[in-house]
Design a protein around this motif. Structure first.
Motif, PDB file in Angstrom:
ATOM      1  N   PHE A  61       0.891  -1.374   0.048  1.00 43.81           N
ATOM      2  CA  PHE A  61      -0.136   0.045  -0.024  1.00 43.81           C
ATOM      3  C   PHE A  61       0.790   1.191  -0.122  1.00 43.81           C
ATOM      4  O   PHE A  61       1.848   1.253   0.852  1.00 43.81           O
ATOM      5  CB  PHE A  61      -0.828   0.085   1.074  1.00 43.81           C
ATOM      6  N   ARG A  62       0.562   2.266  -0.967  1.00 49.58           N
ATOM      7  CA  ARG A  62       1.591   3.167  -1.037  1.00 49.58           C
ATOM      8  C   ARG A  62       0.726   4.595  -0.635  1.00 49.58           C
ATOM      9  O   ARG A  62       1.158   5.857  -0.897  1.00 49.58           O
ATOM     10  CB  ARG A  62       2.171   3.571  -2.429  1.00 49.58           C
ATOM     11  N   GLY A  63      -0.410   4.413  -0.115  1.00 48.90           N
ATOM     12  CA  GLY A  63      -0.962   5.676   0.589  1.00 48.90           C
ATOM     13  C   GLY A  63      -2.325   6.096  -0.565  1.00 48.90           C
ATOM     14  O   GLY A  63      -2.053   5.563  -1.593  1.00 48.90           O
ATOM     15  N   PRO A  64      -2.829   7.502  -0.249  1.00 49.50           N
ATOM     16  CA  PRO A  64      -3.843   7.851  -1.352  1.00 49.50           C
ATOM     17  C   PRO A  64      -3.405   8.805  -2.166  1.00 49.50           C
ATOM     18  O   PRO A  64      -3.931   9.316  -3.299  1.00 49.50           O
ATOM     19  CB  PRO A  64      -4.605   8.543  -0.214  1.00 49.50           C
ATOM     20  N   ILE A  65      -2.189   8.993  -2.127  1.00 52.23           N
ATOM     21  CA  ILE A  65      -1.524   9.784  -3.207  1.00 52.23           C
ATOM     22  C   ILE A  65      -0.877   8.982  -4.080  1.00 52.23           C
ATOM     23  O   ILE A  65       0.248   9.700  -4.833  1.00 52.23           O
ATOM     24  CB  ILE A  65      -0.368  10.899  -2.551  1.00 52.23           C
ATOM     25  N   LYS A  66      -0.886   7.653  -4.292  1.00 52.08           N
ATOM     26  CA  LYS A  66      -0.050   6.980  -5.609  1.00 52.08           C
ATOM     27  C   LYS A  66      -0.243   7.301  -6.679  1.00 52.08           C
ATOM     28  O   LYS A  66       0.635   7.519  -7.550  1.00 52.08           O
ATOM     29  CB  LYS A  66      -0.482   5.418  -5.286  1.00 52.08           C
ATOM     30  N   ASN A  67      -1.690   7.663  -7.151  1.00 52.00           N
ATOM     31  CA  ASN A  67      -2.031   8.246  -8.474  1.00 52.00           C
ATOM     32  C   ASN A  67      -2.354   9.359  -8.421  1.00 52.00           C
ATOM     33  O   ASN A  67      -2.900   9.919  -9.713  1.00 52.00           O
ATOM     34  CB  ASN A  67      -2.903   7.082  -9.049  1.00 52.00           C
ATOM     35  N   ARG A  68      -1.598  10.209  -7.649  1.00 56.18           N
ATOM     36  CA  ARG A  68      -1.878  11.592  -7.876  1.00 56.18           C
ATOM     37  C   ARG A  68      -0.741  12.616  -8.267  1.00 56.18           C
ATOM     38  O   ARG A  68       0.414  12.102  -7.946  1.00 56.18           O
ATOM     39  CB  ARG A  68      -2.285  12.207  -6.595  1.00 56.18           C
ATOM     40  N   SER A  69      -0.775  13.747  -8.725  1.00 56.31           N
ATOM     41  CA  SER A  69       0.519  14.471  -9.120  1.00 56.31           C
ATOM     42  C   SER A  69      -0.075  16.095  -8.899  1.00 56.31           C
ATOM     43  O   SER A  69      -1.199  16.340  -8.740  1.00 56.31           O
ATOM     44  CB  SER A  69       0.852  14.231 -10.568  1.00 56.31           C
ATOM     45  N   CYS A  70       1.067  16.711  -8.813  1.00 53.51           N
ATOM     46  CA  CYS A  70       0.793  18.200  -8.763  1.00 53.51           C
ATOM     47  C   CYS A  70      -0.118  18.816  -9.925  1.00 53.51           C
ATOM     48  O   CYS A  70       0.348  18.454 -11.228  1.00 53.51           O
ATOM     49  CB  CYS A  70       2.048  18.995  -8.466  1.00 53.51           C
ATOM     50  N   THR A  71      -0.916  19.716  -9.589  1.00 54.79           N
ATOM     51  CA  THR A  71      -1.778  20.498 -10.487  1.00 54.79           C
ATOM     52  C   THR A  71      -1.372  22.079 -10.522  1.00 54.79           C
ATOM     53  O   THR A  71      -1.066  22.302  -9.539  1.00 54.79           O
ATOM     54  CB  THR A  71      -3.129  20.157 -10.598  1.00 54.79           C
ATOM     55  N   ASP A  72      -1.725  22.864 -11.253  1.00 51.43           N
ATOM     56  CA  ASP A  72      -1.921  24.457 -11.266  1.00 51.43           C
ATOM     57  C   ASP A  72      -0.233  24.767 -11.015  1.00 51.43           C
ATOM     58  O   ASP A  72       0.049  25.402  -9.970  1.00 51.43           O
ATOM     59  CB  ASP A  72      -2.986  24.936 -10.187  1.00 51.43           C
ATOM     60  N   ILE A  73       0.703  24.346 -11.651  1.00 48.44           N
ATOM     61  CA  ILE A  73       2.015  24.638 -11.458  1.00 48.44           C
ATOM     62  C   ILE A  73       2.437  26.126 -11.540  1.00 48.44           C
ATOM     63  O   ILE A  73       2.741  26.660 -11.007  1.00 48.44           O
ATOM     64  CB  ILE A  73       2.966  23.688 -12.226  1.00 48.44           C
ATOM     65  N   ILE A  74       1.632  26.405 -12.622  1.00 45.92           N
ATOM     66  CA  ILE A  74       1.796  28.015 -13.234  1.00 45.92           C
ATOM     67  C   ILE A  74       1.331  28.933 -11.967  1.00 45.92           C
ATOM     68  O   ILE A  74       2.027  29.808 -11.558  1.00 45.92           O
ATOM     69  CB  ILE A  74       1.142  28.382 -14.321  1.00 45.92           C
ATOM     70  N   CYS A  75      -0.008  28.457 -11.568  1.00 42.88           N
ATOM     71  CA  CYS A  75      -0.433  29.156 -10.292  1.00 42.88           C
ATOM     72  C   CYS A  75       0.386  29.173  -8.975  1.00 42.88           C
ATOM     73  O   CYS A  75       0.557  30.121  -8.419  1.00 42.88           O
ATOM     74  CB  CYS A  75      -1.989  28.598 -10.120  1.00 42.88           C
ATOM     75  N   CYS A  76       1.019  28.124  -8.959  1.00 48.05           N
ATOM     76  CA  CYS A  76       1.829  28.002  -7.749  1.00 48.05           C
ATOM     77  C   CYS A  76       2.949  28.948  -7.927  1.00 48.05           C
ATOM     78  O   CYS A  76       3.461  29.432  -6.914  1.00 48.05           O
ATOM     79  CB  CYS A  76       2.107  26.463  -7.477  1.00 48.05           C
ATOM     80  N   VAL A  77       3.717  28.632  -8.797  1.00 47.61           N
ATOM     81  CA  VAL A  77       4.710  29.438  -9.333  1.00 47.61           C
ATOM     82  C   VAL A  77       4.544  31.273  -9.203  1.00 47.61           C
ATOM     83  O   VAL A  77       5.161  31.866  -8.384  1.00 47.61           O
ATOM     84  CB  VAL A  77       5.377  29.427 -10.720  1.00 47.61           C
TER      85      VAL A  77
END
Length: 350
Positions: free
Chosen positions: A31-47
């Motif tokens: 088990f790798r947790g709930p973020i196994k198939n997740r990734s960062c979104t809105d990179i431009i907004c974060c920058v």
């Protein structure tokens, strides 16, 4: 014979492995947790957000290191000294020598080139002039002393009228003392002429044309102050009342914490009070919009009579505006009642 019984009665029943909150989760090494198939979104907004925070910190540091709150609280004279603090503590107001020089004929570029400042000497005074006075032709005679022409309060601090060797004409040419003084009132800690149209200034000292020029100059200063100090006036209020703002923020924080504590025990009651309050306000809004619509419909005020205009307040006087507002409020009221009914049905099912 056989198994031994526990003291005090029968053996206790076996404990269920599921527990009161459901079946326990077993350890799974894959088990790798709930973020196994997740990734960062809105990179431009974060920058962009991080860049904004960095710029905000830089601006705050520059304001802390090089800023001077006195610039937005106290006016300054021609030498850059602040009026109302330091050596000028008892002189909180600014007096303009020649208000006519403040006229820029509504030329925005000329005003900007002057830094939105009036190109005339300005001094700090304890009070604004209450009487009219002007340098007369007889004051230019060599025997006339400057101390007999001006009051020291209305002249630049760099000259001492009692000991100066300058003549009246030299003082005027160097703009060390004003050529005329006009009854003034305090506006934004500055002395502005208070010429009344009903007063008679049409003597040999000041005619109506000169009075109009002076009033035009004072209006130019007021317009410049409005253009320059819209944001500064807000900061001035903040700088003068910062301790009250902190007190109010502390009280708001305490009340917010109390509200959160009470919300734990009265959440359902508060939610229903909020829902009923919104429904009541929306119902009154529908009634008010309906009454306004009937009123303007009886008057025949329609949007056809108004047409397109930049004065948005005009659209509040036509029936179509109130009809649209009534429909919007009615739609919102219906949605709220539908949500309430849906929650009630869901509660009964549970």
């Amino acid at each position: 014979m056989g198994a031994k019984e526990k003291k005090g009665g029968d053996a206790s029943p076996p404990v269920s492995s599921s527990g009161p909150y459901g079946e326990k989760c077993k350890y799974d090494p894959s088990f790798r947790g709930p973020i196994k198939n997740r990734s960062c979104t809105d990179i431009i907004c974060c920058v962009l957000f991080m860049a904004f925070l960095a710029g905000y910190i830089v601006v705050g540091l520059l304001a802390w290191l090089y800023g001077d709150p006195r610039q937005v609280i106290y006016p300054r004279n021609s030498t850059g000294s602040y009026c109302g603090v330091g050596s000028n503590r008892n002189k909180p107001y600014v007096l303009y020598f020649n208000m006519i020089n403040c006229i820029t004929s509504l030329n925005i570029m000329a005003a900007a080139m002057n830094g939105l400042q009036c190109p005339t000497p300005q001094i700090c005074v304890s009070s604004c002039p209450a009487d009219f006075s002007v340098v007369l032709p007889t004051d230019f005679v060599p025997s006339r002393k400057p101390i007999d022409v001006w009051n020291q309060e209305w002249c630049q601090p760099s000259i001492n009228l009692s000991t100066t060797s300058l003549s009246v004409s030299d003082i005027l040419s160097r703009q060390l003392c004003p050529e005329l003084l006009i009854p003034s009132t305090v506006v934004f800690n500055r002395c502005f002429p208070s010429l009344n149209v009903s007063q008679d200034y049409t003597d040999q000292h000041l005619n109506n044309e000169t009075r109009d020029w002076i009033m035009a100059g004072s209006n130019q200063i007021v317009e410049a102050l409005d253009a320059k100090n819209i944001g500064l006036k807000i900061f001035e209020d903040f700088a003068r009342t910062w301790y009250w703002i902190l007190i109010v923020l502390a009280i708001a924080m305490v009340l917010s914490l109390l509200f959160l504590l009470l919300l734990r025990f009265t959440a359902g009651f508060l939610v229903w009070i909020l829902i009923l309050g919104v429904l009541a306000v929306t119902a009154y809004g529908i009634y008010h919009c309906a009454m306004e619509y009937r009123n303007y419909e009886a008057k025949g005020a329609t949007i056809k009579n108004v047409g397109f205009t930049t004065n948005l307040s005009v659209y509040g006087s036509v029936k179509e505006t109130w009809l649209a507002a009534c429909k919007s409020a009615w739609s919102g009221e219906g949605d709220l009642w539908a949500q309430v009914a849906q929650q009630g049905v869901a509660g009964r099912r549970l």
